[in-house]
Design a protein around this motif. Structure first.
Motif, PDB file in Angstrom:
ATOM      1  N   ALA A  38       0.794  -1.218   0.000  1.00  0.00           N
ATOM      2  CA  ALA A  38       0.000   0.000   0.000  1.00  0.00           C
ATOM      3  C   ALA A  38       0.837   1.283   0.000  1.00  0.00           C
ATOM      4  O   ALA A  38       0.342   2.332   0.375  1.00  0.00           O
ATOM      5  N   LEU A  39       2.084   1.208  -0.389  1.00  0.00           N
ATOM      6  CA  LEU A  39       2.943   2.393  -0.473  1.00  0.00           C
ATOM      7  C   LEU A  39       3.642   2.397  -1.829  1.00  0.00           C
ATOM      8  O   LEU A  39       4.852   2.169  -1.927  1.00  0.00           O
ATOM      9  N   ALA A  40       2.901   2.661  -2.883  1.00  0.00           N
ATOM     10  CA  ALA A  40       3.439   2.580  -4.240  1.00  0.00           C
ATOM     11  C   ALA A  40       4.519   3.618  -4.512  1.00  0.00           C
ATOM     12  O   ALA A  40       5.340   3.433  -5.400  1.00  0.00           O
ATOM     13  N   PHE A  41       4.554   4.690  -3.739  1.00  0.00           N
ATOM     14  CA  PHE A  41       5.546   5.738  -3.998  1.00  0.00           C
ATOM     15  C   PHE A  41       6.936   5.369  -3.479  1.00  0.00           C
ATOM     16  O   PHE A  41       7.916   6.014  -3.833  1.00  0.00           O
ATOM     17  N   LEU A  42       7.041   4.316  -2.650  1.00  0.00           N
ATOM     18  CA  LEU A  42       8.351   3.955  -2.089  1.00  0.00           C
ATOM     19  C   LEU A  42       9.324   3.428  -3.142  1.00  0.00           C
ATOM     20  O   LEU A  42      10.519   3.694  -3.065  1.00  0.00           O
ATOM     21  N   GLY A  43       8.836   2.668  -4.116  1.00  0.00           N
ATOM     22  CA  GLY A  43       9.711   2.131  -5.166  1.00  0.00           C
ATOM     23  C   GLY A  43      10.398   3.229  -5.957  1.00  0.00           C
ATOM     24  O   GLY A  43      11.632   3.250  -6.064  1.00  0.00           O
ATOM     25  N   PRO A  44       9.638   4.167  -6.545  1.00  0.00           N
ATOM     26  CA  PRO A  44      10.294   5.256  -7.287  1.00  0.00           C
ATOM     27  C   PRO A  44      11.188   6.121  -6.401  1.00  0.00           C
ATOM     28  O   PRO A  44      12.229   6.597  -6.848  1.00  0.00           O
ATOM     29  N   LEU A  45      10.795   6.293  -5.140  1.00  0.00           N
ATOM     30  CA  LEU A  45      11.621   7.084  -4.219  1.00  0.00           C
ATOM     31  C   LEU A  45      12.958   6.400  -3.982  1.00  0.00           C
ATOM     32  O   LEU A  45      14.010   7.048  -4.010  1.00  0.00           O
ATOM     33  N   LEU A  46      12.943   5.079  -3.781  1.00  0.00           N
ATOM     34  CA  LEU A  46      14.202   4.347  -3.578  1.00  0.00           C
ATOM     35  C   LEU A  46      15.084   4.388  -4.818  1.00  0.00           C
ATOM     36  O   LEU A  46      16.300   4.562  -4.714  1.00  0.00           O
ATOM     37  N   VAL A  47      14.477   4.235  -5.990  1.00  0.00           N
ATOM     38  CA  VAL A  47      15.266   4.306  -7.229  1.00  0.00           C
ATOM     39  C   VAL A  47      15.900   5.683  -7.376  1.00  0.00           C
ATOM     40  O   VAL A  47      17.069   5.807  -7.735  1.00  0.00           O
ATOM     41  N   MET A  48      15.132   6.728  -7.059  1.00  0.00           N
ATOM     42  CA  MET A  48      15.680   8.083  -7.163  1.00  0.00           C
ATOM     43  C   MET A  48      16.832   8.292  -6.187  1.00  0.00           C
ATOM     44  O   MET A  48      17.851   8.886  -6.533  1.00  0.00           O
ATOM     45  N   LEU A  49      16.694   7.772  -4.963  1.00  0.00           N
ATOM     46  CA  LEU A  49      17.754   7.966  -3.972  1.00  0.00           C
ATOM     47  C   LEU A  49      18.990   7.123  -4.267  1.00  0.00           C
ATOM     48  O   LEU A  49      20.113   7.554  -4.023  1.00  0.00           O
TER      49      LEU A  49
END
Length: 175
Positions: free
Chosen positions: A87-98
């Motif tokens: 339920a936290l779909a934004f975590l994947g793109p955030l990790l890739v960006m970081l």
């Protein structure tokens, strides 16, 4: 004694000429630089002084330079599908960006685009949930979910093929 309502006495230090608001059209007031000139040895906008490294520019290229960038660009999108299971779909793109965003402008552009879309969909989902109390949200929630699924898959495929993809209906919060 001078008249308090009359013109002020002229200052000998002030250059004589027409007052600021009374120049003919297109002429500069006396003592001012013409438009477009660089006073005080300043660099023109967008140019770096000699000997300094250039700033990292936003990605404006046509595609990634190597397959590893293409893989990470795709991961910025499809990681949202995996993150949706918790339920936290934004975590994947955030990790890739970081993790990879500072190494490649292409990967950062894809991760930022996906992150903005995931955050926008989260906002739309919360608004739809609140509107469920007035019965409109029951119609909006499945539509928001379907939009999320379709556009995330399209973004994953496009980024994996090395193309830039911009999501529609996105609030650009992260740059």
């Amino acid at each position: 004694m001078s008249d308090p309502y009359g013109p002020p006495p002229s200052d000998p230090q002030e250059p004589q000429g027409t007052p600021y608001g009374n120049q003919p059209y297109g002429q500069q007031p006396s003592g001012q630089q013409p438009y477009g000139t660089q006073p005080y040895n300043q660099q023109p906008y967008g140019q770096q002084p000699p000997g300094q490294p250039p700033y990292q520019q936003p990605y404006g290229g046509s595609g990634p330079s190597n397959p590893d960038e293409r893989t990470w660009g795709g991961a910025a999108h499809w990681s949202a599908l995996i993150g949706a299971f918790v339920a936290l779909a934004f975590l994947g793109p955030l990790l890739v960006m970081l993790v990879k965003g500072n190494q490649s402008a292409y990967v950062r552009a894809q991760a930022v685009e996906s992150l903005n879309f995931q955050l926008s969909i989260l906002i739309y989902g919360i608004v739809s949930f609140v509107l469920a109390f007035v019965l409109i949200g029951f119609l909006l929630l499945p539509i928001v979910g379907l939009i999320w699924l379709v556009f995330t898959i399209i973004g994953s495929v496009k980024a994996s093929n090395g193309e830039l993809y911009r999501y529609p209906l996105t609030i650009r919060m992260v740059s």
